[in-house]
Design a protein around this motif. Structure first.
Motif, PDB file in Angstrom:
ATOM      1  N   GLY A  90      -3.058  92.926  39.342  1.00 13.84           N
ATOM      2  CA  GLY A  90      -3.940  92.264  38.397  1.00 13.84           C
ATOM      3  C   GLY A  90      -4.630  93.213  37.440  1.00 13.84           C
ATOM      4  O   GLY A  90      -4.864  94.381  37.753  1.00 13.84           O
ATOM      5  N   SER A 135      -5.585  83.866  30.794  1.00 12.84           N
ATOM      6  CA  SER A 135      -4.697  85.023  30.910  1.00 12.84           C
ATOM      7  C   SER A 135      -3.708  85.118  29.763  1.00 12.84           C
ATOM      8  O   SER A 135      -2.647  85.725  29.890  1.00 12.84           O
ATOM      9  CB  SER A 135      -3.938  84.949  32.249  1.00 12.84           C
ATOM     10  OG  SER A 135      -4.822  85.028  33.338  1.00 12.84           O
ATOM     11  N   CYS A 193      -5.961  81.924  43.752  1.00 16.71           N
ATOM     12  CA  CYS A 193      -5.026  83.025  43.960  1.00 16.71           C
ATOM     13  C   CYS A 193      -3.582  82.613  43.685  1.00 16.71           C
ATOM     14  O   CYS A 193      -3.168  81.506  44.030  1.00 16.71           O
ATOM     15  CB  CYS A 193      -5.165  83.546  45.386  1.00 16.71           C
ATOM     16  SG  CYS A 193      -4.121  84.977  45.759  1.00 16.71           S
ATOM     17  N   HIS A 203      -6.565  90.632  44.148  1.00 16.65           N
ATOM     18  CA  HIS A 203      -6.150  91.611  43.144  1.00 16.65           C
ATOM     19  C   HIS A 203      -5.162  91.081  42.118  1.00 16.65           C
ATOM     20  O   HIS A 203      -4.736  91.824  41.225  1.00 16.65           O
ATOM     21  CB  HIS A 203      -5.567  92.862  43.819  1.00 16.65           C
ATOM     22  CG  HIS A 203      -4.412  92.589  44.737  1.00 16.65           C
ATOM     23  ND1 HIS A 203      -3.125  92.426  44.283  1.00 16.65           N
ATOM     24  CD2 HIS A 203      -4.363  92.420  46.076  1.00 16.65           C
ATOM     25  CE1 HIS A 203      -2.328  92.203  45.320  1.00 16.65           C
ATOM     26  NE2 HIS A 203      -3.052  92.179  46.415  1.00 16.65           N
ATOM     27  N   CYS A 204      -4.768  89.813  42.176  1.00 14.69           N
ATOM     28  CA  CYS A 204      -3.939  89.248  41.109  1.00 14.69           C
ATOM     29  C   CYS A 204      -4.851  88.911  39.919  1.00 14.69           C
ATOM     30  O   CYS A 204      -6.084  88.906  40.044  1.00 14.69           O
ATOM     31  CB  CYS A 204      -3.192  88.012  41.589  1.00 14.69           C
ATOM     32  SG  CYS A 204      -4.222  86.578  41.981  1.00 14.69           S
ATOM     33  N   ASP A 205      -4.255  88.623  38.763  1.00 13.09           N
ATOM     34  CA  ASP A 205      -5.059  88.317  37.576  1.00 13.09           C
ATOM     35  C   ASP A 205      -6.044  87.183  37.831  1.00 13.09           C
ATOM     36  O   ASP A 205      -7.209  87.247  37.433  1.00 13.09           O
ATOM     37  CB  ASP A 205      -4.140  87.907  36.413  1.00 13.09           C
ATOM     38  CG  ASP A 205      -3.462  89.088  35.741  1.00 13.09           C
ATOM     39  OD1 ASP A 205      -3.664  90.230  36.192  1.00 13.09           O
ATOM     40  OD2 ASP A 205      -2.712  88.861  34.768  1.00 13.09           O
ATOM     41  N   SER A 206      -5.576  86.126  38.493  1.00 12.81           N
ATOM     42  CA  SER A 206      -6.417  84.955  38.705  1.00 12.81           C
ATOM     43  C   SER A 206      -7.596  85.256  39.622  1.00 12.81           C
ATOM     44  O   SER A 206      -8.720  84.806  39.379  1.00 12.81           O
ATOM     45  CB  SER A 206      -5.574  83.814  39.274  1.00 12.81           C
ATOM     46  OG  SER A 206      -6.301  82.607  39.275  1.00 12.81           O
TER      47      SER A 206
END
Length: 228
Positions: A90, A135, A193, A203-206
């Motif tokens: 992310g 995003s 997530c 740790h993902c963008d979302s």
């Protein structure tokens, strides 16, 4: 919020925080509300549907539909629906359209919701799209929803009079959190997530967008994370 003159509303509810706050707004503005959840083969599909059902139970919504769009997963082309495409680490500074973009997904969602709205005689479709703090997805922009509203007008019965409502489209995540707290949204029952694990990956963008929103709002996210 005062209730709007409405013959009913269909609310697209993914189970995420944006759609949950949008659902709370729709419930406050309409006497008759139907929730719609669409399964399209995302990595977190089971977790998202679980969140959706928990939100229905929390608000005692008994008029809900769960339906499938298998074409989106069978086509692939997105890290959310294609296991051969890896989810990137992310980043809050990512530019351009990310690999998690599912091509034209929201158009499929809106078309499905339009069919349901016309059948039910509802004249509003609520969707929790966010333009400012998203995003970089092209189908989260205001111009897209304006264009789709015109497509609905042209493609439905003359008396259908269906409009798209995007109440959080200009909000930052922090304002979405604040609005949700004001409306009593149970964020513990939401899922953002991209992974379909027991605890959100963190740790993902979302996850990063969600965590920043709670941090900027000055409150703790009730979800458990594998990594913060």
């Amino acid at each position: 919020m005062s209730r709007l003159k409405s013959s009913g509303a269909v609310v697209l509810v993914s189970g995420g925080m944006d759609s949950a706050v949008t659902a709370a707004i729709a419930l406050s503005e309409n006497e008759r509300v139907s929730f719609l959840h669409i399964r399209y083969g995302a990595r977190a599909q089971r977790r998202e549907e679980s969140a959706f059902r928990a939100l229905c139970q929390f608000w005692n919504v008994t008029d809900f539909q769960v339906t499938d769009l298998p074409s989106l997963s069978s086509f692939g082309g997105s890290a959310l629906t294609d296991s051969s495409i890896s989810l990137p680490e992310g980043s809050l500074d990512r530019e351009g359209i990310p690999v998690t973009y599912v091509p034209f997904r929201n158009a499929h969602f809106l078309a499905t919701a339009t069919s349901l709205a016309e059948i039910k005689g509802a004249n509003r479709i609520y969707i929790g799209a966010v333009e400012e703090d998203s995003s970089g997805y092209p189908d989260c922009r205001r111009v897209f929803y304006d264009a789709f509203t015109e497509a609905i007008r042209q493609g439905t019965k003359p008396d259908a009079d269906i409009s798209i409502v995007t109440p959080v489209i200009t909000f930052r995540k922090s304002r979405i959190v604040q609005e949700g707290l004001r409306l009593g949204v149970p964020f513990i029952h939401t899922w953002s997530c991209y992974q379909g694990v027991t605890d959100a990956c963190g740790h993902c963008d979302s996850c990063l967008l969600r965590l920043r929103g709670f941090s900027e709002a000055g409150v703790s996210d009730p979800l458990e994370y594998l990594k913060k």
